[in-house]
Every structure is written in structure tokens, then in C-alpha cells.
Design an enzyme around this catalytic site. Sequence first.
Site, PDB file in Angstrom:
ATOM      1  N   GLU A 273       0.591  -1.534   0.006  1.00 26.55           N
ATOM      2  CA  GLU A 273       0.262   0.386  -0.294  1.00 26.55           C
ATOM      3  C   GLU A 273       1.074   1.340   0.057  1.00 26.55           C
ATOM      4  O   GLU A 273       0.910   2.158   0.806  1.00 26.55           O
ATOM      5  CB  GLU A 273      -1.362  -0.038   0.816  1.00 26.55           C
ATOM      6  CG  GLU A 273      -1.898  -0.841   1.394  1.00 26.55           C
ATOM      7  CD  GLU A 273      -2.858  -1.024   2.939  1.00 26.55           C
ATOM      8  OE1 GLU A 273      -2.053  -0.688   3.451  1.00 26.55           O
ATOM      9  OE2 GLU A 273      -3.247  -2.313   3.134  1.00 26.55           O
ATOM     10  N   CYS A 342      -3.005  33.643   8.932  1.00 26.58           N
ATOM     11  CA  CYS A 342      -2.400  35.396  10.222  1.00 26.58           C
ATOM     12  C   CYS A 342      -1.941  33.920  11.676  1.00 26.58           C
ATOM     13  O   CYS A 342      -2.857  33.674  12.683  1.00 26.58           O
ATOM     14  CB  CYS A 342      -3.650  35.276  10.552  1.00 26.58           C
ATOM     15  SG  CYS A 342      -3.790  36.864   9.539  1.00 26.58           S
ATOM     16  N   TYR A 370       0.970  14.007   0.507  1.00 26.94           N
ATOM     17  CA  TYR A 370      -0.358  15.059   1.043  1.00 26.94           C
ATOM     18  C   TYR A 370       0.447  16.597   1.580  1.00 26.94           C
ATOM     19  O   TYR A 370       0.308  16.959   2.192  1.00 26.94           O
ATOM     20  CB  TYR A 370       0.695  13.997   2.736  1.00 26.94           C
ATOM     21  CG  TYR A 370       0.645  12.646   2.908  1.00 26.94           C
ATOM     22  CD1 TYR A 370      -0.999  12.227   3.469  1.00 26.94           C
ATOM     23  CD2 TYR A 370       1.794  12.182   2.529  1.00 26.94           C
ATOM     24  CE1 TYR A 370      -0.490  10.809   3.417  1.00 26.94           C
ATOM     25  CE2 TYR A 370       1.725  10.332   2.490  1.00 26.94           C
ATOM     26  CZ  TYR A 370       0.056  10.287   3.293  1.00 26.94           C
ATOM     27  OH  TYR A 370       0.070   8.847   2.962  1.00 26.94           O
TER      28      TYR A 370
END
Length: 418
Positions: A273, A342, A370
Amino acid sequence: MQAFQYQDRELFVEDVPLAQIADTFGTPCYVYAESALTQAYSAYSNAFAGIDHLVCYALKANSNLAVIRHFASLGSGFDTVSIGEIRRVLAAGGEAGKIVFSGVGKSADEMRQALEIGIHCFNVESVNELERLNRVAGEAGKRAPISLRVNPNVDARTHPYISTGLKNNKFGIAYEQALDTYRRAAALPNLNVIGIDCHIGSQLTDATPLIDALDRLLVLVDQLGEAGIRLKHVDIGGGLGIRYDHETPPDVAAYAAAIKQRLAGRGLSLLLEPGRSLVGNAGVLLTRIEYLKQGDGKHFAIVDAAMNDLMRPSYYQAYHQIRPVTRRDDAVATYDVVGPVCESSDFLGKDRELAVQEGDLLAVMSAGAYGATMSSNYNTRPRGAELLVSGDSVRLVRARETFEQLIANEIGLLDGND
Ligand SMILES: *Cc1c(COP(=O)(O)O)cnc(C)c1O
């Protein structure tokens, strides 16, 4: 990252200057190189040739439909963690029979849909999930193919947030409970026990823990055989690391050789995987410098990408190389490369030596895994475009979000529902 090379002073993706992509599609955007996807996949398929195996690309690393479609065209299966991901695979043209479904929190509804679709295997992570799946399969008049995710209790020696194989972890079934849980599973009428799996962590730069985990699983496979429970496959999860900076990740061929040696003569097929190692070095995040700012003893390069676009630096203290898209001869200075969000944790890189001016483009390297999948709309920032490049052809594979899309689920509800 061979697909991303300088020609003269210009950084290219395959045969296209990144600057040209920024001019056409704007920044920030993710740019993927198809040749790098193919190369990473081929490293696995070549290394495991000769044994019965299926690479199940873990699409949480990058679930763009065009990326999924490309891997499907190469013959890949898919590791998924939600019904949404399963539906992505189907939408991209992947095969239901090559999907495995992982995750600790599968809902009954997700199970129903996955059974209907006819996936290859449910990777079950607890006794209660077994009981639920047995009930849901019974109601649907089906038998659910299952594997148990066993926690081999080995230390992946990676960042704690991406380490999953130690016993104090939420994932998997404790090693000591595995035999009993298999007996329970084998006794449930609507389950078909076909495999065993584990996944011990991500960004492993040493394959030893992965091989140790396999050895631990094979001990169980033998014990199960003695108990009359014969498995068809062993799934060793993902986790191979990539080079972000100076790491030397394990070579896929050496990893494969160690696995093949252990599986020889056992009659088990192999599932893998991999996520990050298939896509991580196939992508960059392209961003433009809005301002250079001279702080008190610090230089900042304030860019138009931020932690909402690429979360890894602020979330895991992850390192990504940052390269100028056009090299200059100007004097180098040391910058923190930060975004407009911010939060003080909104940085992409710290203390980077760069020769840059305002308006210059930067490429945040190794951002294919990711990156886009973990992006958010924090600070009401639309997610950027995604491009897939092959040779000299550039394809828009996700359009930049619009403000209207960001507020669409709120605008009709502005003045109440009654
Ligand atoms: C995330 C994940 C993977 C992929 O991990 P990589 O480190 O990206 O290779 C594989 N299997 C499972 C169950 C996962 O959760």
C-alpha cells in the site's frame, strides 16, 4: 526529482518551464510530472515481478482523479480510507476488485456501499468492527472479504504523528489478541477471512522495521494455518520514505528482495500500500513572492502559498527544499519563507539561502504527497489549481476554487431556513 531540472537558469517540469505554467494558470498551484509517477510505480512493479502481487496505491497521499487514472492505467490497485476515496477510484476508472478499504472508523453506511461496489478486501481494525461488518453483510445478503490489520508492535522510528505500529496506537488489533480475533472472525457467517495486513508508519528511511513487521505477521500466518485458518494474502502496508533533503530512503529493489525471500514457497500473494513513495517526488508547489520583508534580524519572503495549501511544514515540522524557478546572480540572503495566513506557524521553510526579488517564483519541492490532499480553506483561501505535465503537454486536472464555491453551502442559508 529528475522530472524537475534546471535548463540554464530556468527550472523545468519535464519539457515545460515552470514559469510558463505560473503565467498561464496562476499561483499557488501544484504541478505533477507524469513521468515521475510512472517511474515510481515501475520501481515497484519491476522489483516485485515474478511473485503474485498487487500494488494498492494509498490515495490519501494524492487523490486527484487524473493521478488515480494514471495509476489505474498502469494496473494499480488502491488502498482507501473512506467511501469518498472509493468513489474517487471508480470515478477515475479504477477497478472495484482491486480496492482495499482501511481505517479505524468505517461507518455502517460506508460498509454497505463498499459491499455493493464489490471491493477486494476490508482491512478490519477491531473486534467491534468485525461484528458490525458481519451484521451489515448479513443484511445485504453478502459475504465480506476481510483481512485483520494487526499491530506488530515495532517502532517505525519516524515522526510520532506518522508512526502507527506501536501498541499504544489507535490503529490495528494488538498482536497478542490477533489469534483470538481471527478465530472470532472465522466463526462469523457473513465474513470471508482472506488476509492479514499491517501498516506501521510513514516516511520510513530504514526498511528494517517493515521487514520485522512482516516477520511478525508470518509467525501469525503459521499459527493460523495450524488452527485451520488459511490465508490467501499478506498485505504489508505502505510507508517507504522519500528523499526530501539528505535522507537515503530504502531502495525498493532491496526491500522487495527481502520480502520475496520471506514469502518464497508459502503460496501467499502479496499486497502493498505505498502512498508517498509513488507521488511525493512527482510534484511541486509553485508559489510567487509577494513581498520581501526585513524584520529585526530576520528576512522574510512572504509568498502566495500558505499552510492551508501545504500543511506539512507547520504540522509535522517537515522539511521541503525550496528552489528559485529562475536563478539569479544576486547576493544570497537567508529567509524564512512564509505565507499570508494569520498564524505564526504558517511557514513553508525556515532559514533558506536564496537570491530572490519580489515577484519571483519559488518551487516547493517534493510536494506531490500529502500536499493538495491535506489542503484546506483556512482564511477563506481557495485551493489552487493542479496541473499534470507529460513531456511538453500541460493539463489542468483541478481548477482553482472560486469564492462562490467556498460560500455555496452557506449563501442559501443566510437568512434562516424557515
Ligand atoms: C497512509 C497509509 C498508507 C500509505 O502510507 P505512505 O507512507 O504514504 O506510503 C498505507 N496504508 C494505510 C493503511 C495508510 O493509512
